[in-house]
Design a protein around this motif. Structure first.
Motif, PDB file in Angstrom:
ATOM      1  N   ASP A  27      47.771  26.429  69.748  1.00 16.94           N
ATOM      2  CA  ASP A  27      46.289  26.620  70.032  1.00 16.94           C
ATOM      3  C   ASP A  27      45.935  27.530  71.404  1.00 16.94           C
ATOM      4  N   GLN A  28      46.929  27.155  72.295  1.00 15.86           N
ATOM      5  CA  GLN A  28      46.771  27.854  73.676  1.00 15.86           C
ATOM      6  C   GLN A  28      46.988  29.198  73.366  1.00 15.86           C
ATOM      7  N   PHE A  29      48.093  29.541  72.611  1.00 21.61           N
ATOM      8  CA  PHE A  29      48.371  31.106  72.226  1.00 21.61           C
ATOM      9  C   PHE A  29      47.143  31.609  71.485  1.00 21.61           C
ATOM     10  N   LEU A  30      46.699  30.850  70.332  1.00 22.67           N
ATOM     11  CA  LEU A  30      45.627  31.589  69.546  1.00 22.67           C
ATOM     12  C   LEU A  30      44.450  31.529  69.971  1.00 22.67           C
ATOM     13  N   ARG A  31      43.860  31.002  71.050  1.00 21.68           N
ATOM     14  CA  ARG A  31      42.510  31.147  71.365  1.00 21.68           C
ATOM     15  C   ARG A  31      42.562  31.796  72.732  1.00 21.68           C
ATOM     16  N   ASP A  32      41.390  32.706  72.778  1.00 24.62           N
ATOM     17  CA  ASP A  32      41.659  33.666  73.943  1.00 24.62           C
ATOM     18  C   ASP A  32      41.260  32.979  75.423  1.00 24.62           C
ATOM     19  N   GLY A  33      40.723  32.000  75.593  1.00 26.14           N
ATOM     20  CA  GLY A  33      40.289  31.273  76.812  1.00 26.14           C
ATOM     21  C   GLY A  33      41.734  31.018  77.576  1.00 26.14           C
ATOM     22  N   THR A  34      42.829  30.733  76.874  1.00 21.72           N
ATOM     23  CA  THR A  34      44.003  30.327  77.538  1.00 21.72           C
ATOM     24  C   THR A  34      45.093  31.377  77.219  1.00 21.72           C
ATOM     25  N   ASN A  35      44.801  32.300  76.525  1.00 22.80           N
ATOM     26  CA  ASN A  35      45.905  33.462  76.339  1.00 22.80           C
ATOM     27  C   ASN A  35      45.581  34.668  76.880  1.00 22.80           C
ATOM     28  N   LYS A  36      46.118  35.166  78.239  1.00 19.70           N
ATOM     29  CA  LYS A  36      45.889  36.176  78.736  1.00 19.70           C
ATOM     30  C   LYS A  36      47.104  37.344  78.666  1.00 19.70           C
ATOM     31  N   ARG A  37      47.976  36.906  77.890  1.00 18.98           N
ATOM     32  CA  ARG A  37      49.240  37.879  77.966  1.00 18.98           C
ATOM     33  C   ARG A  37      48.814  39.145  77.592  1.00 18.98           C
ATOM     34  N   THR A  38      49.757  40.104  78.048  1.00 14.32           N
ATOM     35  CA  THR A  38      49.660  41.378  77.873  1.00 14.32           C
ATOM     36  C   THR A  38      50.794  41.884  76.851  1.00 14.32           C
ATOM     37  N   ASP A  39      51.604  41.039  76.366  1.00  9.18           N
ATOM     38  CA  ASP A  39      52.656  41.498  75.414  1.00  9.18           C
ATOM     39  C   ASP A  39      52.414  41.373  73.867  1.00  9.18           C
ATOM     40  N   SER A  40      53.280  41.203  73.129  1.00  4.81           N
ATOM     41  CA  SER A  40      53.041  41.185  71.687  1.00  4.81           C
ATOM     42  C   SER A  40      52.310  39.946  71.269  1.00  4.81           C
ATOM     43  N   TYR A  41      52.173  39.099  72.206  1.00  5.54           N
ATOM     44  CA  TYR A  41      51.875  37.515  71.911  1.00  5.54           C
ATOM     45  C   TYR A  41      50.378  37.433  72.533  1.00  5.54           C
ATOM     46  N   GLY A  42      49.860  38.254  73.012  1.00  5.93           N
ATOM     47  CA  GLY A  42      48.495  38.164  73.693  1.00  5.93           C
ATOM     48  C   GLY A  42      47.578  39.242  73.362  1.00  5.93           C
ATOM     49  N   GLY A  43      46.289  39.349  73.635  1.00  6.25           N
ATOM     50  CA  GLY A  43      45.544  40.218  73.386  1.00  6.25           C
ATOM     51  C   GLY A  43      44.768  40.113  72.086  1.00  6.25           C
ATOM     52  N   SER A  44      45.096  41.138  71.183  1.00  5.40           N
ATOM     53  CA  SER A  44      44.391  41.211  69.775  1.00  5.40           C
ATOM     54  C   SER A  44      44.783  39.923  69.255  1.00  5.40           C
ATOM     55  N   VAL A  45      43.754  39.617  67.979  1.00  7.10           N
ATOM     56  CA  VAL A  45      43.827  38.379  67.372  1.00  7.10           C
ATOM     57  C   VAL A  45      45.070  38.282  66.666  1.00  7.10           C
ATOM     58  N   GLN A  46      45.550  39.515  66.247  1.00 13.71           N
ATOM     59  CA  GLN A  46      47.045  39.626  65.493  1.00 13.71           C
ATOM     60  C   GLN A  46      48.357  39.017  66.440  1.00 13.71           C
ATOM     61  N   ASN A  47      47.807  39.631  67.791  1.00 13.90           N
ATOM     62  CA  ASN A  47      49.041  39.050  68.424  1.00 13.90           C
ATOM     63  C   ASN A  47      48.968  37.510  69.000  1.00 13.90           C
ATOM     64  N   ARG A  48      47.538  37.246  69.430  1.00 16.35           N
ATOM     65  CA  ARG A  48      47.433  35.753  69.811  1.00 16.35           C
ATOM     66  C   ARG A  48      47.984  34.462  68.706  1.00 16.35           C
ATOM     67  N   ALA A  49      47.849  35.220  67.268  1.00 14.35           N
ATOM     68  CA  ALA A  49      48.251  34.096  66.293  1.00 14.35           C
ATOM     69  C   ALA A  49      49.585  34.169  65.986  1.00 14.35           C
ATOM     70  N   ARG A  50      50.240  35.289  66.297  1.00 17.17           N
ATOM     71  CA  ARG A  50      51.453  35.748  66.052  1.00 17.17           C
ATOM     72  C   ARG A  50      52.520  34.272  66.212  1.00 17.17           C
ATOM     73  N   LEU A  51      52.398  33.573  67.234  1.00 15.80           N
ATOM     74  CA  LEU A  51      53.303  32.363  67.472  1.00 15.80           C
ATOM     75  C   LEU A  51      53.044  31.170  66.465  1.00 15.80           C
ATOM     76  N   LEU A  52      51.844  30.997  66.187  1.00 14.84           N
ATOM     77  CA  LEU A  52      51.177  30.016  65.139  1.00 14.84           C
ATOM     78  C   LEU A  52      52.057  30.674  63.756  1.00 14.84           C
ATOM     79  N   LEU A  53      51.959  31.764  63.332  1.00 11.76           N
ATOM     80  CA  LEU A  53      52.114  32.358  62.292  1.00 11.76           C
ATOM     81  C   LEU A  53      53.901  32.206  62.128  1.00 11.76           C
ATOM     82  N   GLU A  54      54.386  32.517  63.303  1.00  9.52           N
ATOM     83  CA  GLU A  54      55.936  32.542  63.321  1.00  9.52           C
ATOM     84  C   GLU A  54      56.742  31.288  63.022  1.00  9.52           C
TER      85      GLU A  54
END
Ligand SMILES: Cc1cc2nc3c(=O)[nH]c(=O)nc-3n(C[C@H](O)[C@H](O)[C@H](O)COP(=O)(O)O)c2cc1C
Length: 355
Positions: free
Chosen positions: A183-210
């Motif tokens: 959930d920390q990866f998914l929601r933007d309040g806790t995820n400020k990453r600039t790599d492929s696991y942060g930013g867009s919703v596609q990137n924030r949802a990546r870890l959950l989906l993987e």
């Protein structure tokens, strides 16, 4: 018309009723975070649930954030859980294990080597946490996971999913809710990453989906569920656009044809029901709804077709024979909040069943 007391298939799991026991952390594992006889008795008492979802269970030692929560990463833990699932099966029940990594909702006292907890970004939750001696301590800023560490995180879930099979569970639920790691990866309040696991919703949802995809690789999709909590602010988490974030996640999860999607909604607000409907329309899986349901509201939600099953939390803490009591229209024992977390049989296995 669907009925709370009618059967339902969640993937390969045949439930005799749509009454699910919600996952409930009770902090009563033995030394080494190993399930013990007391836990066997507690779950055995509740085997009349259509499905029991276990308390959240850490997939790796780093996934722990509270005292005495069980794990599924050691052989002793697998053996302890095997006793639980054997007892539930012998009593005619079915049980799924909730796979958990707390991420930043932890403290060095729980971490191997006294290290910092890990998270998508180095942002501490506000407030305090119970340490390992039940004394409250301030949260610390977690360490942001390196991109190169992420495959190892996923591998932790895979090993735990394999162990859950060895322990005799009927399925697993990936804990994607309540402000923990996924959930920390998914929601933007806790995820400020600039790599492929942060930013867009596609990137924030990546870890959950993987993670879900990897767990499906172990169990097959018909025995895997996922829990989401789009609006729950627990553990200091928020998202600027829950409908978009969770709508996206649900559409992607639809590809995996899961056995269930479990939504912790806030049924007291129309927004809670709306986001559940968005998820239900998009995810293509049976939806278990939860939070604050009573006999009447659960029956109405199922009869209307708004949801497919309902999970009960606190009512199951206080009423080991909850399906029977719901069938009879009550009475219901009151729950005692003081004994929710930690302690002994008191407030755990001593709630009476109906005579
Ligand atoms: C003591 C306690 C422990 C909980 N532990 C978990 C947990 O391990 N995993 C989880 O996803 N939710 C957990 N929750 C949330 C419950 O599953 C459920 O969402 C919440 O109790 C609301 O449902 P209810 O109104 O039927 O009690 C916990 C709640 C309580 C009260």
């Amino acid at each position: 018309m669907a009925d709370l007391f009618g059967s339902i298939a969640l993937g390969d799991l045949q439930l005799p009723s749509r009454i699910v026991m919600a996952p409930l952390t009770r902090c009563r594992a033995a030394e080494g975070n190993v399930p013990q006889d007391l836990n066997v008795e507690y779950y055995r008492q509740r085997a009349s649930a259509g499905l029991i979802i276990s308390e959240a269970t850490q997939v790796v030692p780093e996934g722990q954030g509270y005292p005495m929560t069980p794990g599924i990463h050691s052989q002793a833990q697998v053996a302890g859980w095997r006793k639980v699932t054997d007892a539930v099966h012998a009593a005619g029940g079915r049980m799924a294990l909730q796979l958990w990594h707390v991420g930043r909702v932890s403290h060095p006292v729980f971490q191997p080597g006294g290290n910092l907890p890990v998270a998508p970004s180095a942002i501490p939750p506000k407030g305090q946490i119970y340490g390992n001696t039940w004394k409250k301590v301030d949260y610390v800023a977690p360490r942001a996971l390196e991109l190169s560490e992420i495959p190892g995180v996923i591998e932790g879930y895979v090993a735990a999913a394999r162990n859950a099979k060895l322990a005799g569970f009927d399925g697993v639920e990936v804990h994607g809710a309540n402000g923990y790691l996924l959930d920390q990866f998914l929601r933007d309040g806790t995820n400020k990453r600039t790599d492929s696991y942060g930013g867009s919703v596609q990137n924030r949802a990546r870890l959950l989906l993987e993670v879900v995809e990897a767990v499906v690789g172990v169990w097959g999709s018909s025995r895997v569920g996922v829990r989401l909590s789009p609006l729950n602010p627990n553990n200091d988490i928020a998202d600027s656009n829950p409908k978009e974030t969770f709508g996206f996640a649900a559409r992607e999860l639809a590809r995996m044809k899961l056995a269930w999607v479990h939504v912790l909604e806030d049924i007291k607000t129309p927004a809670g029901e709306e986001v559940t409907s968005t998820i239900k329309a998009a995810c293509g899986a049976p939806v278990i709804a939860n939070s604050g349901y009573t006999l009447e509201t659960a029956q109405a939600a199922i009869r209307d077709g708004r949801v497919d099953a309902v999970a009960f939390g606190k009512l199951f803490i206080a009423n080991p024979d909850l399906p029977r009591r719901l069938g009879a229209g009550g009475p219901f024992n009151e729950w005692d909040m003081k004994s929710f977390y930690g302690g002994t049989a008191k407030g755990y296995t001593d709630y009476p069943a109906l005579a």
